[in-house]
Scaffold this motif. Structure first.
Motif, short mmCIF file in Angstrom:
data_model
loop_
_atom_site.label_atom_id
_atom_site.label_comp_id
_atom_site.label_asym_id
_atom_site.label_seq_id
_atom_site.Cartn_x
_atom_site.Cartn_y
_atom_site.Cartn_z
N GLU A 31 0.81 -1.21 0.00
CA GLU A 31 0.00 0.00 0.00
C GLU A 31 0.85 1.27 0.00
OE1 GLU A 31 -2.58 -1.03 3.33
OE2 GLU A 31 -4.25 -1.17 1.90
N GLY A 34 1.06 2.96 -3.46
CA GLY A 34 -0.14 3.59 -3.99
C GLY A 34 -0.58 3.08 -5.34
N GLU A 35 0.17 2.16 -5.92
CA GLU A 35 -0.19 1.67 -7.26
C GLU A 35 -1.21 0.53 -7.22
OE1 GLU A 35 3.66 2.54 -9.93
OE2 GLU A 35 3.98 1.19 -8.23
N LEU A 36 -1.17 -0.27 -6.18
CA LEU A 36 -2.16 -1.32 -5.99
C LEU A 36 -3.08 -0.89 -4.86
CD1 LEU A 36 0.09 -4.51 -6.19
CD2 LEU A 36 -0.98 -3.25 -8.05
N ARG A 37 -4.38 -1.07 -5.06
CA ARG A 37 -5.36 -0.57 -4.09
C ARG A 37 -6.39 -1.63 -3.73
NH1 ARG A 37 -5.10 2.48 -8.42
NH2 ARG A 37 -7.19 1.95 -9.09
N ASN A 38 -7.06 -1.39 -2.62
CA ASN A 38 -8.21 -2.19 -2.17
C ASN A 38 -7.92 -3.70 -2.10
OD1 ASN A 38 -9.77 0.18 -2.05
ND2 ASN A 38 -10.24 0.03 -4.22
N TRP A 59 -5.89 -7.31 -5.75
CA TRP A 59 -5.67 -5.87 -5.73
C TRP A 59 -6.30 -5.25 -6.96
CZ3 TRP A 59 -2.85 -3.70 -1.76
CH2 TRP A 59 -2.06 -4.55 -1.01
N GLU A 60 -6.74 -4.02 -6.85
CA GLU A 60 -7.14 -3.23 -8.01
C GLU A 60 -5.92 -2.46 -8.49
OE1 GLU A 60 -10.40 -0.73 -6.89
OE2 GLU A 60 -11.68 -2.44 -6.38
N VAL A 61 -5.75 -2.38 -9.79
CA VAL A 61 -4.64 -1.63 -10.39
C VAL A 61 -5.16 -0.95 -11.65
CG1 VAL A 61 -3.76 -3.65 -11.65
CG2 VAL A 61 -2.21 -1.75 -11.11
N GLU A 62 -4.68 0.26 -11.88
CA GLU A 62 -5.19 1.08 -12.99
C GLU A 62 -4.96 0.42 -14.35
OE1 GLU A 62 -7.42 3.95 -14.48
OE2 GLU A 62 -6.97 3.79 -12.35
N TRP A 70 5.11 -1.33 -10.43
CA TRP A 70 5.10 -1.82 -9.06
C TRP A 70 5.94 -3.08 -8.93
CZ3 TRP A 70 3.37 -6.55 -7.28
CH2 TRP A 70 3.49 -6.72 -5.91
#
Length: 101
Positions: A31, A34-38, A59-62, A70
């Motif tokens: 975390e 900041g690139e992988l979220r939730n 993980w969510e990733v853009e 990452w």
């Protein structure tokens, strides 16, 4: 948006410690970038074996570029740390998925 999933096959005697390690060390470290979220940890019920447990860490990733960034910046190092702690008692394999709906 993409989902980065890693499925882990863990020896039964290490399963509890593995989940604790994910929650207390691995997830907080990931975390920070900041690139992988939730993050979500799931127990996989459909592949139950007597001497092991399976977990999914999602993980969510853009996009795939963010995931690659990452992985080269942090992911490889964290995988090395996991192998130092759990040695051959864990096997993981990643899957990259696209959210359609």
């Amino acid at each position: 948006m993409l989902i980065y999933n890693t499925t882990f096959h863990v020896e039964i005697n290490d399963a509890r410690n593995f989940v604790i390690w994910l929650n207390e060390y691995y997830i907080p470290e990931v975390e920070k970038s900041g690139e992988l979220r939730n993050p979500r940890i799931l127990r996989i019920l459909s592949h139950k074996e007597q001497d092991s447990e399976c977990f999914s860490l999602q993980w969510e990733v853009e996009d795939s570029a963010a995931l690659h960034h990452w992985h080269t910046k942090q992911g490889m190092h964290l995988n090395e740390e996991m192998m130092k702690v759990f040695k051959d008692k864990i096997v993981g394999f990643p899957t990259l998925m696209e959210v359609i709906r």
